[in-house]
Design a protein around this motif. Structure first.
Motif, PDB file in Angstrom:
ATOM      1  N   THR A 240     -25.002  70.651 -10.639  1.00  0.00           N
ATOM      2  CA  THR A 240     -24.157  69.919  -9.691  1.00  0.00           C
ATOM      3  C   THR A 240     -22.705  70.216 -10.016  1.00  0.00           C
ATOM      4  O   THR A 240     -22.313  70.250 -11.188  1.00  0.00           O
ATOM      5  N   PRO A 241     -21.887  70.454  -8.992  1.00  0.00           N
ATOM      6  CA  PRO A 241     -20.469  70.725  -9.247  1.00  0.00           C
ATOM      7  C   PRO A 241     -19.736  69.454  -9.671  1.00  0.00           C
ATOM      8  O   PRO A 241     -20.020  68.371  -9.180  1.00  0.00           O
ATOM      9  N   LYS A 242     -18.843  69.592 -10.614  1.00  0.00           N
ATOM     10  CA  LYS A 242     -17.985  68.494 -11.042  1.00  0.00           C
ATOM     11  C   LYS A 242     -16.668  68.659 -10.308  1.00  0.00           C
ATOM     12  O   LYS A 242     -15.992  69.665 -10.453  1.00  0.00           O
ATOM     13  N   ILE A 243     -16.312  67.677  -9.503  1.00  0.00           N
ATOM     14  CA  ILE A 243     -15.117  67.772  -8.677  1.00  0.00           C
ATOM     15  C   ILE A 243     -13.951  67.135  -9.422  1.00  0.00           C
ATOM     16  O   ILE A 243     -14.024  65.987  -9.857  1.00  0.00           O
ATOM     17  N   ASP A 244     -12.866  67.890  -9.533  1.00  0.00           N
ATOM     18  CA  ASP A 244     -11.659  67.420 -10.196  1.00  0.00           C
ATOM     19  C   ASP A 244     -10.750  66.789  -9.139  1.00  0.00           C
ATOM     20  O   ASP A 244     -10.071  67.492  -8.392  1.00  0.00           O
ATOM     21  N   GLN A 245     -10.754  65.464  -9.067  1.00  0.00           N
ATOM     22  CA  GLN A 245     -10.002  64.753  -8.029  1.00  0.00           C
ATOM     23  C   GLN A 245      -8.492  64.993  -8.164  1.00  0.00           C
ATOM     24  O   GLN A 245      -7.786  65.115  -7.165  1.00  0.00           O
ATOM     25  N   ALA A 246      -7.991  65.070  -9.384  1.00  0.00           N
ATOM     26  CA  ALA A 246      -6.559  65.261  -9.585  1.00  0.00           C
ATOM     27  C   ALA A 246      -6.112  66.610  -9.024  1.00  0.00           C
ATOM     28  O   ALA A 246      -5.057  66.709  -8.384  1.00  0.00           O
ATOM     29  N   ALA A 247      -6.913  67.644  -9.230  1.00  0.00           N
ATOM     30  CA  ALA A 247      -6.553  68.973  -8.727  1.00  0.00           C
ATOM     31  C   ALA A 247      -6.587  69.000  -7.200  1.00  0.00           C
ATOM     32  O   ALA A 247      -5.725  69.612  -6.563  1.00  0.00           O
TER      33      ALA A 247
END
Length: 180
Positions: free
Chosen positions: A54-61
């Protein structure tokens, strides 16, 4: 020997491609842990498989990228507005001067208006196309695949330890020196 279940997707040169750990086709994509303790080659198609990772989404980026795009859009709109304002001022100045020679310049003004219209059409087109959506770079393996990676790493360590022991002469028993 444990490492975090966070893998970063990286690309290597096509000449350095090795078989995928799942399907054994040549692949230049690599998943690697942040501390570089574990890595393996994987096909990009497996990264899209929900059963594998599962992809880990970087909200800050994502927020930073959206903010940057918004600032660029604001800047572009400001430039367009300034250009239109400039053109309008120039046109007003020409109109004031043109009242005297209006009859002579009718044909020329129509040509200039056509040019202005074509320029505004060109300006209204976006100068840079929208960048295509980036693929996620950080992934988390499903528990079964993560456990396989841990087991494989342990087996490699055990094999290495056994090879080192076999090279040590004191590992093997010595020949008996006394009579039975």
């Amino acid at each position: 020997m444990s490492f975090p279940n966070i893998y970063t997707h990286r690309r290597v040169a096509e000449t350095a491609a090795k078989p995928c750990d799942i399907c054994f086709r040549l692949s230049s994509s690599v998943l690697i842990t942040p501390d570089n303790k574990d890595f393996f080659y994987i096909c990009p198609s497996h990264l899209k498989d929900a059963g594998f990772c599962t992809p880990k989404i970087d909200q800050a980026a994502i927020e930073a990228r959206k903010k940057k795009e918004l600032e660029e859009e604001i800047e572009r709109v400001k430039k367009e507005y300034e250009e239109k304002k400039k053109k309008k001022e120039e046109k007003d100045k020409k109109d004031k001067k043109g009242d005297k020679d209006e009859d002579k310049k009718d044909g020329k003004d129509e040509k200039e208006k056509d040019k202005d219209k074509s320029e505004t059409k060109e300006d209204s087109k976006p100068t840079s196309p929208k960048p295509e959506e980036e693929e996620p770079r950080v992934f988390e393996l499903k528990p079964t695949f993560y456990q396989q990676r841990i087991n494989k790493k342990r087996q490699m360590e055990i094999a290495k330890r056994n090879r080192e022991r076999m090279q040590d002469p004191s590992f093997f028993p010595s020949v008996p020196k006394s009579l039975p």
